[in-house]
Scaffold this motif. Structure first.
Motif, PDB file in Angstrom:
ATOM      1  N   THR A   1       0.835  -1.211   0.000  1.00  7.90           N
ATOM      2  CA  THR A   1       0.000   0.000   0.000  1.00  7.90           C
ATOM      3  C   THR A   1       0.864   1.253   0.000  1.00  7.90           C
ATOM      4  O   THR A   1       0.563   2.233  -0.700  1.00  7.90           O
ATOM      5  CB  THR A   1      -0.921   0.003   1.225  1.00  7.90           C
ATOM      6  N   GLU A   2       1.947   1.219   0.781  1.00  8.32           N
ATOM      7  CA  GLU A   2       2.811   2.392   0.849  1.00  8.32           C
ATOM      8  C   GLU A   2       3.401   2.729  -0.523  1.00  8.32           C
ATOM      9  O   GLU A   2       3.571   3.909  -0.865  1.00  8.32           O
ATOM     10  CB  GLU A   2       3.946   2.155   1.852  1.00  8.32           C
TER      11      GLU A   2
ATOM     12  N   TRP B   1       2.006   2.163  -3.505  1.00  9.36           N
ATOM     13  CA  TRP B   1       0.965   2.776  -4.339  1.00  9.36           C
ATOM     14  C   TRP B   1       0.691   4.222  -3.914  1.00  9.36           C
ATOM     15  O   TRP B   1       0.465   5.089  -4.763  1.00  9.36           O
ATOM     16  CB  TRP B   1      -0.318   1.958  -4.265  1.00  9.36           C
TER      17      TRP B   1
ATOM     18  N   VAL C   1      -5.486   0.926  -4.135  1.00  7.84           N
ATOM     19  CA  VAL C   1      -5.433   0.526  -2.723  1.00  7.84           C
ATOM     20  C   VAL C   1      -6.611   1.072  -1.922  1.00  7.84           C
ATOM     21  O   VAL C   1      -6.723   0.774  -0.723  1.00  7.84           O
ATOM     22  CB  VAL C   1      -4.115   1.002  -2.076  1.00  7.84           C
TER      23      VAL C   1
ATOM     24  N   ARG D   1      -8.659  -1.467  -0.011  1.00  7.61           N
ATOM     25  CA  ARG D   1      -8.006  -2.364   0.945  1.00  7.61           C
ATOM     26  C   ARG D   1      -8.423  -2.045   2.371  1.00  7.61           C
ATOM     27  O   ARG D   1      -8.811  -0.921   2.693  1.00  7.61           O
ATOM     28  CB  ARG D   1      -6.479  -2.250   0.809  1.00  7.61           C
TER      29      ARG D   1
ATOM     30  N   GLU E   1      -6.607  -1.726   4.961  1.00  9.41           N
ATOM     31  CA  GLU E   1      -5.740  -0.768   5.661  1.00  9.41           C
ATOM     32  C   GLU E   1      -5.822   0.638   5.074  1.00  9.41           C
ATOM     33  O   GLU E   1      -5.128   1.540   5.545  1.00  9.41           O
ATOM     34  CB  GLU E   1      -4.292  -1.239   5.610  1.00  9.41           C
ATOM     35  N   ALA E   2      -6.662   0.830   4.053  1.00  7.21           N
ATOM     36  CA  ALA E   2      -6.794   2.166   3.452  1.00  7.21           C
ATOM     37  C   ALA E   2      -7.566   3.066   4.402  1.00  7.21           C
ATOM     38  O   ALA E   2      -8.794   2.999   4.501  1.00  7.21           O
ATOM     39  CB  ALA E   2      -7.488   2.060   2.099  1.00  7.21           C
TER      40      ALA E   2
ATOM     41  N   ILE F   1      -5.775   8.096   3.017  1.00  7.74           N
ATOM     42  CA  ILE F   1      -5.669   7.584   1.651  1.00  7.74           C
ATOM     43  C   ILE F   1      -6.922   7.926   0.857  1.00  7.74           C
ATOM     44  O   ILE F   1      -6.854   8.314  -0.318  1.00  7.74           O
ATOM     45  CB  ILE F   1      -5.433   6.056   1.664  1.00  7.74           C
TER      46      ILE F   1
END
Length: 383
Positions: free
Chosen positions: A153-154, A156, A179, A182, A184-185, A189
């Motif tokens: 994710t980091e 992207w 992402v 996701r 964790e988004a 984000i």
């Protein structure tokens, strides 16, 4: 100066071409010139026929008299209605002056004669740097897309932020979209994704962007970037009162000063001009601005959820304000230390070095028994 010499020579050359090209003898014959040429040819033919014995001398003389009579007739018509042979030269002279003058006026209007041209080496270096950034960005994208697990994710998010800096907003939106779904988004984000979507539409909050904004608000109702974009959406819907209320409510709920407050206040006041609401008092939310408090690392970090352009513009204005005050109050040791931290966070190493020199001078000017003196000097020496 070299540029102006070149332009002057170019103007003279173009003027000469126009003047001599249009002012010389016309390429095409006029009607008078054509008639004279034909009659002269006829005279020559009559003489040749007489010499070869094809006609008698009397016949030749009669023909020559008739041809010469026609020549006189042509001459009389020319005197009665003289041709404007000088018009071509007059036109050339006019254009020779008007064209360069118009070019200079146009350049002064839309050009930048006061700006020195950049050396070719500098332009080449900038192009090389831009090409390198583009190549690294393409490599990062290829690695993320080639990751069987979908890419971190980091990575992207970094790709999306890089695209935003490059002004490639549609690509940035695509990177954040990869992402956004996701687990964790987080709200940050989502708000970055919304920002990219809005930027790609030249500031218009589309229905898709509105759904992303709502998702960011649901994850964190206090996210200042999400609140700002939601206010923007309400404004575009025509709900100006509601748009302003969102900004004011977020300002009132803030725990102490935050770097995004000035942007919120400016937007609320702009809306207030249309709704009839009184301007907000910046000192109510940031009383330290009048006292010269500068942004520290925490202040700069708190602005990360704002739009990049707005965030940097605000932080830069805060930092420049503190730097300007320290020029008038060079003895403010605490102010110099805050300015150093702000420059360090912004990556302005040269300015940070100059601020350290100012802090050292201020600390050394303190009395020997002032505890701040040794503390500041140790901090500046890395102790």
């Amino acid at each position: 100066m070299t540029l102006w010499i070149f332009l002057a020579l170019l103007a003279l050359a173009s003027g000469a071409l126009l003047f001599f090209g249009l002012g010389g003898r016309p390429v095409a014959l006029t009607r008078r010139d054509g008639s004279v040429a034909i009659l002269n040819d006829q005279l020559a033919e009559v003489a040749a026929d007489r010499d070869r014995g094809l006609i008698s001398g009397a016949e030749a003389e009669a023909a020559e008299i008739e041809i010469k009579r026609r020549l006189l007739s042509v001459a009389r018509r020319t005197e009665a209605a003289p041709e404007r042979r000088g018009s071509g030269r007059a036109t050339g002279a006019l254009l020779a002056v008007a064209v360069p003058a118009a070019a200079v006026l146009l350049y002064l209007q839309i050009g930048a004669p006061e700006v020195a041209g950049r050396p070719s080496e500098e332009v080449a270096a900038q192009r090389a740097e831009a090409a390198q950034v583009a190549a690294l960005t393409a490599e990062l994208k290829a690695r993320l897309e080639g990751d069987p697990e979908g890419g971190p994710t980091e990575g992207w998010v970094l790709l999306g932020q890089t695209y935003m800096t490059m002004g490639r907003y549609e690509d940035a939106a695509g990177a954040f979209a990869s992402v956004a779904g996701r687990e964790e988004a987080d709200s940050s984000i989502q708000s970055r994704y919304a920002e990219a979507l809005i930027a790609a539409e030249s500031g218009v909050v589309t229905p898709k962007a509105r759904r992303v904004i709502d998702r960011a608000i649901a994850l964190d109702p206090a996210n200042p970037a999400a609140v700002f974009f939601l206010s923007q959406a309400r404004e575009q819907e025509g709900a100006l009162v509601a748009a302003r209320a969102l900004l004011v409510e977020r300002l009132d709920s803030a725990d102490g000063f935050q770097p995004w407050m000035e942007l919120f206040i400016a937007s609320a006041d702009r809306l207030g001009e249309q709704t009839g609401d009184a301007p907000l008092d910046l000192a109510r939310y940031a009383p330290m601005l009048g006292g010269g408090r500068g942004p520290g690392a925490a202040d700069v970090a708190a602005a990360q959820d704002m739009a990049p352009a707005d965030r940097m513009a605000f932080i830069e204005s805060m930092v420049e304000g503190l730097a300007a005050r320290l020029e008038d109050e060079p003895g403010d040791v605490e102010g110099w230390m805050r300015l150093i931290r702000a420059y360090d966070v912004l990556g302005r190493t040269q300015d940070a070095a100059q601020a350290r020199a100012g802090a050292r001078a201020a600390a050394e000017a303190l009395p020997g028994d002032d505890p701040r003196r040794d503390a500041v000097l140790r901090a500046l020496d890395g102790g």
